[in-house]
Design a protein around this motif. Structure first.
Motif, mmCIF file in Angstrom:
data_model
loop_
_atom_site.group_PDB
_atom_site.id
_atom_site.type_symbol
_atom_site.label_atom_id
_atom_site.label_comp_id
_atom_site.label_asym_id
_atom_site.label_seq_id
_atom_site.Cartn_x
_atom_site.Cartn_y
_atom_site.Cartn_z
ATOM 1 N N UNK A 75 -4.746 5.862 14.832
ATOM 2 C CA UNK A 75 -4.650 5.010 16.420
ATOM 3 C C UNK A 75 -4.310 4.533 16.417
ATOM 4 N N UNK A 76 -3.202 3.404 15.809
ATOM 5 C CA UNK A 76 -2.248 2.769 16.259
ATOM 6 C C UNK A 76 -2.693 1.109 16.763
ATOM 7 N N UNK B 146 -4.470 -1.454 8.949
ATOM 8 C CA UNK B 146 -3.592 -0.437 7.581
ATOM 9 C C UNK B 146 -4.646 0.933 8.201
ATOM 10 N N UNK B 147 -5.375 0.881 8.515
ATOM 11 C CA UNK B 147 -6.826 2.249 8.300
ATOM 12 C C UNK B 147 -6.386 2.582 9.868
ATOM 13 N N UNK C 178 0.636 -4.715 10.820
ATOM 14 C CA UNK C 178 -0.315 -3.518 8.654
ATOM 15 C C UNK C 178 -0.679 -2.275 10.025
ATOM 16 N N UNK C 179 -0.892 -1.938 10.704
ATOM 17 C CA UNK C 179 -1.042 -0.896 11.792
ATOM 18 C C UNK C 179 0.484 0.199 11.545
ATOM 19 N N UNK C 180 1.571 -1.172 12.145
ATOM 20 C CA UNK C 180 2.594 -0.751 12.605
ATOM 21 C C UNK C 180 3.356 0.525 10.982
ATOM 22 N N UNK D 283 0.672 -1.242 -0.630
ATOM 23 C CA UNK D 283 -0.407 -0.006 -0.341
ATOM 24 C C UNK D 283 0.858 1.425 0.205
ATOM 25 N N UNK D 284 2.720 1.034 0.558
ATOM 26 C CA UNK D 284 2.840 2.511 1.402
ATOM 27 C C UNK D 284 3.218 2.624 -0.470
#
Length: 511
Positions: A270-271, A263-264, A310-312, A127-128
Motif C-alpha cells: 500500500x505504501x 504497518x499493514x 510505520x508504513x515506511x 515488529x520487524x
C-alpha cells in the motif's frame, strides 16, 4: 530471547565510530532530500547509492537506511511551514500542520510531527525485530512455485488494492515488465530486445530508471508548475518541545491505531501515502475533536505522521525476509543489497546474520538520531527553501547525472536517465503511478525465472500453483487481490437490495 541476543549483537556491529558518523551524515542528507520538493526518499537513496560502493555492506546500508529515515522526517518541515508536502506521504500533514503554523504554533506542530514519526517507526521496528526471523524461517520451506506465488501476490496487490485506476496500474506494471526482459535471458542465454546495441546486453539498470523517473521527472514537473517558496519561520525551543510532549500521551489510542494501519499498509504494497490518508480519516471519524480537524488540531498531525513512518519502516520486513520490497525505496535498497553480493530472503538471516541484525539495530539508532537532528536543525533546513528553485533544480539534475554515470561509467546511462525522466514526467501528467513500474522492473526477471523453473519442474502444468496448501493459498489470495475491485463491486450490488428493504419497511411502519 534468541532475537534479543541477536539484536544486541547487531548493536555491537553498528556501534562503531564510523557507523555512527555515517548515521548522522545519512540522516542529515535524508532530511535535506525530504525538505526539497523534486527529490524523494527513493530517488535520494538511488542517487547516493553509488557513493556506498566502496563501503562495507553494513556501513553502506546504515547510511542508505538513515537517508530513508531522514527523508521521512524532512517531509513534515515543508508541510507545516510552507504548506508544500516535501514527500507525497506528507500531504495529510498539511491539513492541520500548516493552520497551526499560521496561528504561531509551528514549533508545537513540528515537535508533534517528529515525535509521532519516531513513535510510528519505533513500533514498526519492534515488529520487524520479532516477526522477520519467523517469516524468514517459514520462507525456507518455499520452492520456485511458492516464490512465484509470492511475487504474483505482490503484483496483484498493487493492482487490486491500489488507490488509483487498476487499468493505469496494469499499464505501468506492463511497461516495467517489458523493460525487465531487455538483455540476456538467464534461462537460455539468448539476447532479447537489444536491437543490436551491445550496451543493452546488461538490460535497463533499475538505479538509472529510478533516478530518471523520480528525480528528473519530478524536477520537470516542478519547473513547469513554477514552484515558489513562502511560509512561516519556526524555532523549536526546549520549552515548546516539553509542553508538546506533555500533550501527546493523551493521543496514545490515535498513535497505536495509526501505527497498526501504517504497518499493514507497509507490509502489503500500500505504501506510506495511503496509510497517512487512511489514518487521518480514521482519526477524524473517531476523535472527539473531529470537527476541528483541518483547522489546526494537533491530533490531525499525529495520525498521518505516525502512520507514514510505520508504513515506511515496515516495508523493509518483506524485503529482508522474502526479498520482496514493500515500497519503491525498499526496491532501491533491494538493488543495493544485490550489488553488494547479498541475496535478500530467508537465507540472509542464516548466511549474513551480522549484517541483518546490524541493519535492524541501525533502525533503532537511526530513528533516535533522526529525532535529535530534526529537532535541532529546523531553522537551517527551512532557510534552504528560500534559495530560488532556479538554482536548486540544475544542481539536482547534475547530481542525478553523476549518479547515473557512476553506475557503469557509460554516457548511454545518462541518456537513458533523461529518457526515463520524460517517462516519469508524462506519467505524472497523466496520473499514472510510478511505483508499479519500478516494482515490475526490479522483480520482473525474478518472477519470470521462478515461473519458468516451476513450469520446467511440472512439465508445463499450471496446476503446480495449487499443488500443496501453501502455494495454493498464496495463489488464490493473489487472484482475490487482483479481482478485488470487481468482487467488492459485486458484493456492494448484492448488499444493495438488502439495505433498501429496512428503509421501505421503516417507511411503511411510519405511515
Amino acid at each position: 530471547m534468541e532475537e534479543l541476543s541477536a539484536l544486541l549483537q547487531g548493536f555491537a556491529v553498528v556501534l562503531t565510530p564510523t557507523n555512527i558518523l555515517v548515521m548522522f551524515i545519512g540522516i542529515t542528507l535524508g532530511v535535506l532530500i525530504g525538505v526539497l520538493p523534486g527529490l524523494g526518499g527513493a530517488n535520494g537513496v538511488a542517487i547516493l547509492l553509488p557513493l556506498t560502493f566502496t563501503m562495507s555492506p553494513t556501513t553502506a546500508i546504515v547510511m542508505l537506511s538513515c537517508i530513508y529515515w531522514g527523508a521521512l522526517f524532512g517531509g513534515a518541515i515543508t508541510s507545516v511551514l510552507f504548506n508544500i508536502p516535501g514527500e507525497p506521504w506528507s500531504v495529510a500533514t498539511t491539513f492541520d500542520g500548516y493552520p497551526m503554523a499560521q496561528r504561531g504554533q509551528a514549533g508545537a506542530a513540528l515537535t508533534a510531527a517528529f515525535t509521532s514519526s519516531f513513535v510510528g517507526a519505533f513500533i514498526a521496528v519492534l515488529m520487524i525485530t520479532f516477526l522477520a526471523p519467523l517469516v524468514a524461517r517459514f520462507a525456507l520451506k518455499f520452492g520456485t512455485p511458492e516464490f512465484f506465488a509470492v511475487y504474483l501476490l505482490t503484483f496483484c496487490s498493487f493492482v487490486g488494492m491500489g488507490k488509483g485506476s487498476p487499468f493505469k496500474v496494469l499499464v505501468s506494471m506492463a511497461l516495467g515488465f517489458a523493460l525487465a526482459v531487455v538483455g540476456m535471458d538467464t534461462v537460455t542465454g539468448q539476447l532479447r530486445m537489444t536491437f543490436g546495441v551491445s550496451e543493452m546486453m546488461r538490460g535497463f539498470d533499475f538505479l538509472i530508471a529510478v533516478i530518471g523517473l523520480f528525480g528528473i521527472g519530478e524536477i520537470l514537473t516542478t519547473m513547469e508548475e513554477g514552484l515558489r517558496f513562502s511560509g512561516k519561520s519556526a524555532r523549536i525551543s526546549p520549552k515548546v518541545v516539553w509542553e508538546t510532549w506533555k500533550q501527546l500521551p493523551r493521543y496514545w489510542v490515535t498513535s497505536l491505531r495509526s501505527s497498526v494501519v501504517g504497518m499493514w499498509m507497509g507490509i502489503t504494497p500500500g505504501g506510506a501515502t495511503p496509510a497517512s490518508f487512511m489514518s487521518y480519516g480514521l482519526a477524524k471519524k473517531m476523535s472527539k475533536n473531529g470537527a476541528n480537524f483541518g483547522k489546526g488540531d494537533i491530533e490531525g498531525v499525529v495520525a498521518p505522521e505516525t502512520a507514514a513512518h510505520a508504513a515506511g519502516t515496515s516495508a523493509l520486513l518483506p524485503m529482508l525476509a522474502l526479498g520482496i520490497p514493500g515500497s519503491p525505496t525498499a526496491a532501491v535498497l533491494l538493488g543495493g543489497l544485490l550489488i553488494w553480493g547479498l541475496q535478500p530472503g530467508p537465507l540472509l538471516f542464516t548466511e549474513q546474520k551480522d549484517f541483518v541484525w546490524g541493519l535492524i539495530a541501525s533502525m533503532y539508532l537511526g530513528n533516535i538520531a533522526g529525532l535529535i537532528v530534526v529537532l535541532c536543525t529546523v531553522p537551517l533546513f527551512a532557510s534552504i527553501l528560500r534559495i530560488p528553485f532556479s538554482i536548486i533544480a540544475p544542481v539536482i539534475i547534475v547530481i542525478c547525472a553523476i549518479g547515473a554515470y557512476t553506475v557503469h561509467n557509460a554516457m548511454l546511462d545518462i541518456a537513458l536517465m533523461l529518457g526515463f525522466g520524460v517517462i516519469g514526467y508524462v506519467f505524472k501528467k497523466l496520473d499514472y503511478p510510478l511505483a508499479p513500474l519500478v516494482l515490475a522492473l526490479v522483480l520482473g526477471d525474478k518472477a519470470e525465472d521462478s515461473f519458468r523453473q516451476a513450469m520446467l519442474v511440472s512439465q508445463g502444468d499450471v496446476g503446480v500453483m495449487w499443488s500443496n496448501p501453501l502455494v495454493g493459498s498464496i495463489t488464490t489470495l493473489a487472484l482475490v487481490m487482483l479481482f478485488w475491485p470487481l468482487i467488492s463491486r459485486a458484493l456492494a450490488t448484492l448488499r444493495g437490495p438488502r439495505d433498501d428493504k429496512p428503509g421501505l419497511a421503516g417507511e411503511q411502519a411510519a405511515k
